[in-house]
Scaffold this motif. Structure first.
Motif, PDB file in Angstrom:
ATOM      1  N   GLY A 189       1.113  -0.940   0.286  1.00 40.58           N
ATOM      2  CA  GLY A 189      -0.253   0.173   0.213  1.00 40.58           C
ATOM      3  C   GLY A 189       0.967   1.612  -0.218  1.00 40.58           C
ATOM      4  N   ALA A 190       2.070   1.347   1.226  1.00 44.14           N
ATOM      5  CA  ALA A 190       2.948   2.164   0.549  1.00 44.14           C
ATOM      6  C   ALA A 190       3.306   3.084  -1.012  1.00 44.14           C
ATOM      7  CB  ALA A 190       3.736   2.325   1.680  1.00 44.14           C
ATOM      8  N   ARG A 191       3.684   1.413  -1.507  1.00 43.02           N
ATOM      9  CA  ARG A 191       3.715   1.941  -2.835  1.00 43.02           C
ATOM     10  C   ARG A 191       2.577   2.904  -3.697  1.00 43.02           C
ATOM     11  NH1 ARG A 191       8.880   3.125  -3.730  1.00 43.02           N
ATOM     12  NH2 ARG A 191       8.973   2.463  -5.676  1.00 43.02           N
ATOM     13  N   GLY A 192       1.914   2.636  -3.244  1.00 40.69           N
ATOM     14  CA  GLY A 192       0.372   2.946  -4.615  1.00 40.69           C
ATOM     15  C   GLY A 192       0.040   1.922  -4.493  1.00 40.69           C
ATOM     16  N   HIS A 193      -0.028   0.379  -4.152  1.00 38.87           N
ATOM     17  CA  HIS A 193      -1.043  -0.609  -4.533  1.00 38.87           C
ATOM     18  C   HIS A 193      -2.167  -0.545  -3.908  1.00 38.87           C
ATOM     19  CE1 HIS A 193       2.396  -2.202  -7.192  1.00 38.87           C
ATOM     20  NE2 HIS A 193       3.422  -2.197  -6.711  1.00 38.87           N
ATOM     21  N   THR A 194      -3.170  -1.095  -4.531  1.00 38.07           N
ATOM     22  CA  THR A 194      -4.280  -1.595  -3.948  1.00 38.07           C
ATOM     23  C   THR A 194      -4.197  -3.030  -3.195  1.00 38.07           C
ATOM     24  OG1 THR A 194      -5.437   0.107  -5.298  1.00 38.07           O
ATOM     25  CG2 THR A 194      -6.572  -1.629  -3.826  1.00 38.07           C
ATOM     26  N   VAL A 195      -4.942  -2.769  -1.409  1.00 40.62           N
ATOM     27  CA  VAL A 195      -4.806  -4.015  -1.531  1.00 40.62           C
ATOM     28  C   VAL A 195      -5.912  -4.325  -0.951  1.00 40.62           C
ATOM     29  CG1 VAL A 195      -2.888  -5.554   0.493  1.00 40.62           C
ATOM     30  CG2 VAL A 195      -2.214  -3.649  -1.057  1.00 40.62           C
ATOM     31  N   LEU A 196      -6.363  -5.359  -1.090  1.00 39.44           N
ATOM     32  CA  LEU A 196      -7.994  -5.997  -0.468  1.00 39.44           C
ATOM     33  C   LEU A 196      -7.877  -6.925   0.090  1.00 39.44           C
ATOM     34  CD1 LEU A 196      -9.599  -5.839  -4.403  1.00 39.44           C
ATOM     35  CD2 LEU A 196      -9.197  -4.204  -2.640  1.00 39.44           C
ATOM     36  N   TRP A 197      -8.879  -7.038   0.700  1.00 37.70           N
ATOM     37  CA  TRP A 197      -9.310  -8.531   1.670  1.00 37.70           C
ATOM     38  C   TRP A 197     -10.577  -8.662   1.927  1.00 37.70           C
ATOM     39  CZ3 TRP A 197      -9.887  -9.169   7.369  1.00 37.70           C
ATOM     40  CH2 TRP A 197     -10.977  -7.944   7.812  1.00 37.70           C
ATOM     41  N   CYS A 198     -10.620  -9.952   2.641  1.00 35.70           N
ATOM     42  CA  CYS A 198     -12.114 -10.111   2.734  1.00 35.70           C
ATOM     43  C   CYS A 198     -12.363 -10.190   4.038  1.00 35.70           C
ATOM     44  CB  CYS A 198     -12.328 -11.588   2.153  1.00 35.70           C
ATOM     45  SG  CYS A 198     -13.516 -12.138   2.431  1.00 35.70           S
ATOM     46  N   PRO A 199     -13.154  -9.824   4.907  1.00 35.32           N
ATOM     47  CA  PRO A 199     -13.188  -9.891   6.675  1.00 35.32           C
ATOM     48  C   PRO A 199     -14.425 -11.212   7.270  1.00 35.32           C
ATOM     49  CG  PRO A 199     -15.004  -7.901   5.770  1.00 35.32           C
ATOM     50  CD  PRO A 199     -13.538  -8.229   4.787  1.00 35.32           C
ATOM     51  N   ASP A 200     -14.907 -11.308   5.813  1.00 37.87           N
ATOM     52  CA  ASP A 200     -15.600 -12.646   6.609  1.00 37.87           C
ATOM     53  C   ASP A 200     -14.628 -13.817   6.997  1.00 37.87           C
ATOM     54  OD1 ASP A 200     -17.332 -11.046   5.032  1.00 37.87           O
ATOM     55  OD2 ASP A 200     -17.351 -13.085   2.638  1.00 37.87           O
ATOM     56  N   GLY A 201     -15.600 -14.177   8.117  1.00 40.49           N
ATOM     57  CA  GLY A 201     -15.331 -14.598   9.283  1.00 40.49           C
ATOM     58  C   GLY A 201     -13.659 -14.148   9.716  1.00 40.49           C
ATOM     59  N   ARG A 202     -13.249 -13.237   9.640  1.00 43.27           N
ATOM     60  CA  ARG A 202     -12.122 -13.036  10.603  1.00 43.27           C
ATOM     61  C   ARG A 202     -12.534 -12.577  11.673  1.00 43.27           C
ATOM     62  NH1 ARG A 202      -9.097 -16.147   8.069  1.00 43.27           N
ATOM     63  NH2 ARG A 202     -11.376 -16.563   7.078  1.00 43.27           N
ATOM     64  N   SER A 203     -11.237 -12.244  12.681  1.00 41.70           N
ATOM     65  CA  SER A 203     -11.330 -11.776  14.161  1.00 41.70           C
ATOM     66  C   SER A 203     -11.522 -10.545  14.295  1.00 41.70           C
ATOM     67  CB  SER A 203     -10.530 -12.527  14.867  1.00 41.70           C
ATOM     68  OG  SER A 203      -9.327 -11.985  14.282  1.00 41.70           O
ATOM     69  N   ASP A 204     -11.934 -10.405  15.063  1.00 44.55           N
ATOM     70  CA  ASP A 204     -12.089  -8.334  15.718  1.00 44.55           C
ATOM     71  C   ASP A 204      -9.721  -8.292  15.917  1.00 44.55           C
ATOM     72  OD1 ASP A 204     -14.513  -8.418  15.670  1.00 44.55           O
ATOM     73  OD2 ASP A 204     -14.129  -8.370  18.394  1.00 44.55           O
ATOM     74  N   ALA A 205      -9.327  -8.903  16.007  1.00 44.47           N
ATOM     75  CA  ALA A 205      -7.357  -8.448  15.694  1.00 44.47           C
ATOM     76  C   ALA A 205      -7.121  -8.280  14.724  1.00 44.47           C
ATOM     77  CB  ALA A 205      -7.686  -9.622  16.229  1.00 44.47           C
ATOM     78  N   THR A 206      -8.304  -9.658  13.268  1.00 43.03           N
ATOM     79  CA  THR A 206      -7.518  -9.151  11.792  1.00 43.03           C
ATOM     80  C   THR A 206      -8.064  -8.296  11.341  1.00 43.03           C
ATOM     81  OG1 THR A 206      -8.067 -11.703  11.631  1.00 43.03           O
ATOM     82  CG2 THR A 206      -7.703 -10.696   9.910  1.00 43.03           C
ATOM     83  N   ARG A 207      -9.306  -7.860  11.964  1.00 40.93           N
ATOM     84  CA  ARG A 207      -9.927  -6.993  11.225  1.00 40.93           C
ATOM     85  C   ARG A 207      -9.304  -5.103  11.822  1.00 40.93           C
ATOM     86  NH1 ARG A 207     -15.092  -7.110   9.724  1.00 40.93           N
ATOM     87  NH2 ARG A 207     -16.582  -8.947  10.550  1.00 40.93           N
ATOM     88  N   LEU A 208      -8.714  -5.415  13.467  1.00 41.95           N
ATOM     89  CA  LEU A 208      -7.794  -3.919  13.633  1.00 41.95           C
ATOM     90  C   LEU A 208      -6.476  -4.156  12.797  1.00 41.95           C
ATOM     91  CD1 LEU A 208      -8.481  -5.115  16.872  1.00 41.95           C
ATOM     92  CD2 LEU A 208      -8.934  -2.672  15.135  1.00 41.95           C
ATOM     93  N   ARG A 209      -5.930  -5.021  12.432  1.00 43.09           N
ATOM     94  CA  ARG A 209      -4.579  -5.322  11.385  1.00 43.09           C
ATOM     95  C   ARG A 209      -5.065  -4.661  10.396  1.00 43.09           C
ATOM     96  NH1 ARG A 209      -3.225  -9.871  14.433  1.00 43.09           N
ATOM     97  NH2 ARG A 209      -4.409 -11.462  12.817  1.00 43.09           N
ATOM     98  N   ALA A 210      -6.128  -4.668   9.423  1.00 40.16           N
ATOM     99  CA  ALA A 210      -6.354  -4.522   8.251  1.00 40.16           C
ATOM    100  C   ALA A 210      -6.084  -3.100   8.377  1.00 40.16           C
ATOM    101  CB  ALA A 210      -7.635  -5.691   7.532  1.00 40.16           C
TER     102      ALA A 210
END
Length: 283
Positions: free
Chosen positions: A22-43
């Motif tokens: 992301g810092a290099r300008g790329h778009t980074v996607l992720w899927c929050p379905d079924g992920r933990s709160d800790a994962t959501r915060l990291r994302a």
């Protein structure tokens, strides 16, 4: 040129990779379905964009799988279930899995191209610079090398043999991580008998890793006949201290493969051939 990357899934390593991209300008996607709160915060902290899995797969030019190794094939199967037949994204299988499992992932995703990859080192944050080993066709690995150009992630291409990166990672893991377990068990035994400090003093005299001392492999083979019983006694010591002894028994069983090499002057290749064992070898 910016690239859209789908990250599966942002653990501590994956989130750090995503932040670098992301810092290099790329778009980074992720899927929050079924992920933990800790994962959501990291994302969120890494600046990743939440989307559905179907959208992630449809939009991404590169799919980067960095997840617990136990679910590597499950993740690949989920991607295969939602991808369009015309999708031309590259799937980067970057989990710590065996080469045979990389092949199964490639079969699940065919005809989607797969790059075998492995991370060695700590997450790329706070000045850490892990190495990202890659194996696959030149065209595909070149695209991944270009993707990480300018980041704190160092890329190293091992060739076009799918599974080479995973083999390197697990070969290293078999020493590096198991040696950590052995260190804990050894210190636990010494501490139980009040000699922990003395053990640390002995260990402090060494400055190199055993892993680089390949010339000692034949010497180990030649001494296996007496090392095996010694290690079995070490297993008894651990058991008496209430510590797990299975690692010691496994090491003794490994040494038993060299029982026929007593006091011989073997080459490294000869010692390794004996270690591989024979088809009828019960060990």
């Amino acid at each position: 040129m910016t690239v859209t990357v789908g990250l599966l899934h942002p653990g501590s390593m994956g989130a750090a990779f995503g932040a670098q991209l992301g810092a290099r300008g790329h778009t980074v996607l992720w899927c929050p379905d079924g992920r933990s709160d800790a994962t959501r915060l990291r994302a969120e902290d890494a600046g990743l964009q939440p989307v559905t899995l179907a959208e992630l797969v449809a939009r991404s030019e590169v799919l980067l799988a960095l997840c617990p190794p136990a679910v590597a094939e499950e993740v690949a199967a989920a991607v295969a279930a939602v991808r369009a037949t015309s999708a031309d994204a590259i799937y980067v299988e970057a989990n710590a899995v065996a080469p045979s499992r990389v092949q199964r992932v490639a079969e699940l995703l065919a005809p989607m191209p797969v790059v075998d990859a492995a991370v060695v080192g700590s997450p790329p944050a706070g000045g850490k610079t892990p190495t990202f080993y890659l194996a696959g066709t030149e065209e595909q690995t070149d695209r991944i090398v270009q993707l990480f150009a300018g980041t704190d992630i160092r890329t190293h291409v091992l060739g076009d043999s799918l599974g080479a990166a995973s083999a390197l990672k697990l070969a290293y893991t078999s020493y590096q991580k198991v040696s950590r377990v052995l260190a804990a068990v050894a210190y636990g035994a010494a501490d139980a008998y009040g000699v922990g400090d003395a053990l640390l003093a002995i260990a402090a005299k060494r400055t190199r890793s055993y892993l680089v001392e390949t010339d000692y492999i034949p010497k180990t083979a030649a001494r296996a006949w007496r090392w095996g019983p010694e290690i079995e006694d070490a297993a008894g010591l651990l058991a008496d201290a209430g510590l797990p002894d299975s690692l010691m028994h496994a090491a003794a069983a490994t040494l038993a493969r060299w029982d026929g090499s007593k006091d011989q002057q073997l080459t490294i290749a000869e010692a390794l051939e004996e270690l591989h064992g024979r088809p009828d070898d019960p060990t």
